[in-house]
Design a protein around this motif. Sequence first.
Motif, PDB file in Angstrom:
ATOM      1  N   ASN A  35       0.801  -1.221   0.000  1.00 34.53           N
ATOM      2  CA  ASN A  35       0.000   0.000   0.000  1.00 34.53           C
ATOM      3  C   ASN A  35       0.838   1.276   0.000  1.00 34.53           C
ATOM      4  OD1 ASN A  35      -2.605   0.733  -0.285  1.00 34.53           O
ATOM      5  ND2 ASN A  35      -3.260   0.059   1.735  1.00 34.53           N
ATOM      6  N   PHE A  36       2.059   1.218  -0.530  1.00 32.32           N
ATOM      7  CA  PHE A  36       2.888   2.417  -0.585  1.00 32.32           C
ATOM      8  C   PHE A  36       2.351   3.358  -1.657  1.00 32.32           C
ATOM      9  CE2 PHE A  36       6.891  -0.091   0.887  1.00 32.32           C
ATOM     10  CZ  PHE A  36       6.335  -0.219   2.141  1.00 32.32           C
ATOM     11  N   ASP A  37       2.705   4.646  -1.536  1.00 31.78           N
ATOM     12  CA  ASP A  37       2.273   5.594  -2.568  1.00 31.78           C
ATOM     13  C   ASP A  37       3.240   5.551  -3.755  1.00 31.78           C
ATOM     14  OD1 ASP A  37       4.514   7.162  -2.059  1.00 31.78           O
ATOM     15  OD2 ASP A  37       3.451   8.554  -0.773  1.00 31.78           O
ATOM     16  N   VAL A  38       2.979   6.419  -4.729  1.00 28.52           N
ATOM     17  CA  VAL A  38       3.732   6.351  -5.985  1.00 28.52           C
ATOM     18  C   VAL A  38       5.235   6.561  -5.748  1.00 28.52           C
ATOM     19  CG1 VAL A  38       3.251   8.781  -6.479  1.00 28.52           C
ATOM     20  CG2 VAL A  38       3.880   7.258  -8.335  1.00 28.52           C
ATOM     21  N   ILE A  41       6.649   3.407  -4.380  1.00 33.97           N
ATOM     22  CA  ILE A  41       6.812   2.418  -5.453  1.00 33.97           C
ATOM     23  C   ILE A  41       8.111   2.684  -6.212  1.00 33.97           C
ATOM     24  CG2 ILE A  41       5.794   1.533  -7.597  1.00 33.97           C
ATOM     25  CD1 ILE A  41       3.021   2.296  -6.413  1.00 33.97           C
ATOM     26  N   PHE A  85       2.652   0.960 -11.550  1.00 32.85           N
ATOM     27  CA  PHE A  85       1.692   1.925 -11.007  1.00 32.85           C
ATOM     28  C   PHE A  85       0.393   1.908 -11.805  1.00 32.85           C
ATOM     29  CE2 PHE A  85      -0.111   6.225 -10.721  1.00 32.85           C
ATOM     30  CZ  PHE A  85      -0.230   6.364  -9.355  1.00 32.85           C
ATOM     31  N   HIS A  88      -0.739  -2.496 -12.584  1.00 37.17           N
ATOM     32  CA  HIS A  88      -0.318  -3.592 -11.719  1.00 37.17           C
ATOM     33  C   HIS A  88      -1.259  -4.801 -11.705  1.00 37.17           C
ATOM     34  CE1 HIS A  88      -2.692  -3.564  -7.986  1.00 37.17           C
ATOM     35  NE2 HIS A  88      -3.054  -2.411  -8.482  1.00 37.17           N
TER      36      HIS A  88
ATOM     37  N   TRP B 155       1.671   5.662   2.188  1.00 36.23           N
ATOM     38  CA  TRP B 155       0.770   6.576   1.478  1.00 36.23           C
ATOM     39  C   TRP B 155       0.018   7.476   2.460  1.00 36.23           C
ATOM     40  CZ3 TRP B 155      -4.520   7.099   1.947  1.00 36.23           C
ATOM     41  CH2 TRP B 155      -5.146   6.163   2.771  1.00 36.23           C
ATOM     42  N   PRO B 207      -0.708   9.696  -4.678  1.00 33.09           N
ATOM     43  CA  PRO B 207      -1.627   8.601  -4.999  1.00 33.09           C
ATOM     44  C   PRO B 207      -0.961   7.241  -4.855  1.00 33.09           C
ATOM     45  CG  PRO B 207      -0.821   9.634  -7.000  1.00 33.09           C
ATOM     46  CD  PRO B 207      -0.294  10.458  -5.853  1.00 33.09           C
ATOM     47  N   ARG B 208      -1.802   6.256  -4.545  1.00 27.58           N
ATOM     48  CA  ARG B 208      -1.339   4.869  -4.593  1.00 27.58           C
ATOM     49  C   ARG B 208      -1.598   4.324  -5.999  1.00 27.58           C
ATOM     50  NH1 ARG B 208      -4.715   2.731   0.261  1.00 27.58           N
ATOM     51  NH2 ARG B 208      -5.928   4.546  -0.336  1.00 27.58           N
ATOM     52  N   ALA B 209      -1.193   3.084  -6.232  1.00 29.51           N
ATOM     53  CA  ALA B 209      -1.311   2.510  -7.570  1.00 29.51           C
ATOM     54  C   ALA B 209      -2.760   2.558  -8.067  1.00 29.51           C
ATOM     55  CB  ALA B 209      -0.807   1.071  -7.561  1.00 29.51           C
ATOM     56  N   TRP B 210      -2.921   2.796  -9.354  1.00 29.72           N
ATOM     57  CA  TRP B 210      -4.244   2.786  -9.954  1.00 29.72           C
ATOM     58  C   TRP B 210      -4.865   1.402  -9.884  1.00 29.72           C
ATOM     59  CZ3 TRP B 210      -4.820   6.134 -14.926  1.00 29.72           C
ATOM     60  CH2 TRP B 210      -4.419   7.443 -14.608  1.00 29.72           C
ATOM     61  N   ASN B 211      -6.216   1.395  -9.828  1.00 29.71           N
ATOM     62  CA  ASN B 211      -6.937   0.121  -9.935  1.00 29.71           C
ATOM     63  C   ASN B 211      -6.576  -0.854  -8.837  1.00 29.71           C
ATOM     64  OD1 ASN B 211      -8.101   0.806 -12.506  1.00 29.71           O
ATOM     65  ND2 ASN B 211      -6.065   0.437 -13.370  1.00 29.71           N
ATOM     66  N   ARG B 212      -6.227  -0.321  -7.665  1.00 30.12           N
ATOM     67  CA  ARG B 212      -5.888  -1.268  -6.621  1.00 30.12           C
ATOM     68  C   ARG B 212      -7.038  -2.225  -6.336  1.00 30.12           C
ATOM     69  NH1 ARG B 212      -5.926   1.126  -2.404  1.00 30.12           N
ATOM     70  NH2 ARG B 212      -6.513   3.036  -3.487  1.00 30.12           N
ATOM     71  N   SER B 214      -9.306  -3.222  -8.315  1.00 37.20           N
ATOM     72  CA  SER B 214      -9.610  -4.132  -9.419  1.00 37.20           C
ATOM     73  C   SER B 214      -8.956  -5.494  -9.205  1.00 37.20           C
ATOM     74  CB  SER B 214      -9.147  -3.538 -10.747  1.00 37.20           C
ATOM     75  OG  SER B 214      -7.744  -3.390 -10.717  1.00 37.20           O
ATOM     76  N   THR B 215      -7.898  -5.541  -8.405  1.00 39.54           N
ATOM     77  CA  THR B 215      -7.285  -6.842  -8.153  1.00 39.54           C
ATOM     78  C   THR B 215      -8.262  -7.744  -7.410  1.00 39.54           C
ATOM     79  OG1 THR B 215      -6.346  -5.938  -6.151  1.00 39.54           O
ATOM     80  CG2 THR B 215      -4.886  -6.105  -8.067  1.00 39.54           C
ATOM     81  N   GLU B 218     -11.316  -8.525 -10.202  1.00 42.66           N
ATOM     82  CA  GLU B 218     -10.907  -9.546 -11.170  1.00 42.66           C
ATOM     83  C   GLU B 218     -10.643 -10.850 -10.442  1.00 42.66           C
ATOM     84  OE1 GLU B 218      -7.812  -6.895 -12.552  1.00 42.66           O
ATOM     85  OE2 GLU B 218      -8.292  -7.516 -14.582  1.00 42.66           O
TER      86      GLU B 218
END
Lengths: 219, 219, 219
Positions: A35-38, A41, A85, A88, B155, B207-212, B214-215, B218
């Motif tokens: 859960n780290f930020d950009v 990462i 990012f 993923h 984050w 921001p954290r990773a996009w579409n977190r 969605s994991t 999916e």
Amino acid sequence: MQLQQLFSPSVQHTLDVIGIFVFAISGALLAVRKNFDVFGIGVMAEVTALGGGIFRDVIIGAVPPAAFTDLGYFITPLIAALVVFFLHPHVERIQSAVLVFDAAGLGLFAVSGTTKAYSYGLNLTASAALGLATAVGGGVLRDVLANEVPSLLRWDRDLYAVPAIVGATTVVLCIRYDALNPFTSGLAVVTAFVLRLLAMRYHWRAPRAWNRRSTVREE
Amino acid sequence: MQLQQLFSPSVQHTLDVIGIFVFAISGALLAVRKNFDVFGIGVMAEVTALGGGIFRDVIIGAVPPAAFTDLGYFITPLIAALVVFFLHPHVERIQSAVLVFDAAGLGLFAVSGTTKAYSYGLNLTASAALGLATAVGGGVLRDVLANEVPSLLRWDRDLYAVPAIVGATTVVLCIRYDALNPFTSGLAVVTAFVLRLLAMRYHWRAPRAWNRRSTVREE
Amino acid sequence: MQLQQLFSPSVQHTLDVIGIFVFAISGALLAVRKNFDVFGIGVMAEVTALGGGIFRDVIIGAVPPAAFTDLGYFITPLIAALVVFFLHPHVERIQSAVLVFDAAGLGLFAVSGTTKAYSYGLNLTASAALGLATAVGGGVLRDVLANEVPSLLRWDRDLYAVPAIVGATTVVLCIRYDALNPFTSGLAVVTAFVLRLLAMRYHWRAPRAWNRRSTVREE
């Protein structure tokens, strides 16, 4: 010195960048899971990809390390971080492909790390040890930053150190018997790579200490 | 070389000591919260204050690092540790003042780290990267020793890396366009400092990773 | 330079190897307790035994570090790892003997680390600080890799830093007053050793920050 020219410089550089990229992917993926930020990462990608090589270069006195003089080495992990990012879930889905590339990086770094250490005057044993450290060092730093027990040390993970040790040992044996050339080097990389793939496929694990339970039985 | 003389040596030294002092306070405070003893408080103060600079100096080959040759750099964290040891409830109470000083230290170290790295021959990108590492490295070591996830990577913390990146980037842009002087350097420090204050005031986060999620969605 | 010849080289080397062996045992034992596999045990033995010395050598610019040029230094931790791997219940049973040897290693490394740092041109305070880092650095790395709060920093452990500080300080005082010779060096080692034994025997502990509870009482 000539030793470093195992492959033509451009081939060597391309192989290094591929190794750096896949290691960076593994760092970035763990950062997402934590859960780290950009920026986290990006830092995890850089540290995982370059940590082993920076450690090797500091130890042999090759400062500033290649990671700080070659712009490609520095930029590559940032690209890997961006890929993770934005994409993923897709990268996670091709996790097994990532592991195959990671196995290739392991072999490449073990062999190139050993070769570079020897070319800076270390003895054969120390060169192999430093090759191993180059290959696994970034992953250990990655896990320490994520506040986890390094995957390298855990008994419940498929063999990771052994393929790197075999690759590094093959290189020093070739040096010892004056047989190091692009072909034998490539063979060492492939041996480490295939061993790691087999370890993942058949879940090879290393033994833990003997008589662990006896500590309980004995009062 | 001339680059290092952005400020008169005594001004530079005073600024460094201030940065070291406030970083040491943050290390010592975390040590108290983790229930460490007086030596743990001293070690945490030293590591937090000097870790980033020692890393920078080892990387650029400036050994022994300034932290080991300048007695003032070594003693300052011990004084900070003593202050926290005896007065920590009061220091805690002025926590927001500590954070303001920490923001100043962040700006100072980012700018002086970038400048020193460049003066040792690193390219502009690597200099900025090492300036960032100088500014945030001590804090990362502090958190690793306290067995916590580095605050830098999380984050849910206000932006910390970005102000340092902006400060370091300003410096390399000034170098690139031949405009580095005490005034522009000071401006870079102030920019980083103010950005960090604003990030704390308005709780800016990355921001954290996009579409977190969605994991999960999916399969 | 002459300083390094406090003892005849072979005596010095034997003392170093003994220190390395006992530190490696402590790393390997923690690895077994953390359930690491045989390679994890080997890595923990190497890191614990050699980490402090490698850090010292990188800081003073003595690269490659002795750990990478002296085969005996590299092999010794592997032997310790094998001993623990096969015999660890017996090693655990003689835990108190291990702690006595560890106390000897602490004294030896503090004194030899301080002496080597001074012979590379560091000032007296920095030499003592680096001697302390040599003595305790490997243990800190051991605990970080095991994902635990370094035992060095915890208040609920018997004094560990103080004996090393006393040993290192004795050495720099001897240097200052031109009285460093094999006898005074040996005395510094023995002083640190005995202090550590007394700390274990009587559970001497260092104080935590004053007024810790007052943080609760004060609103």
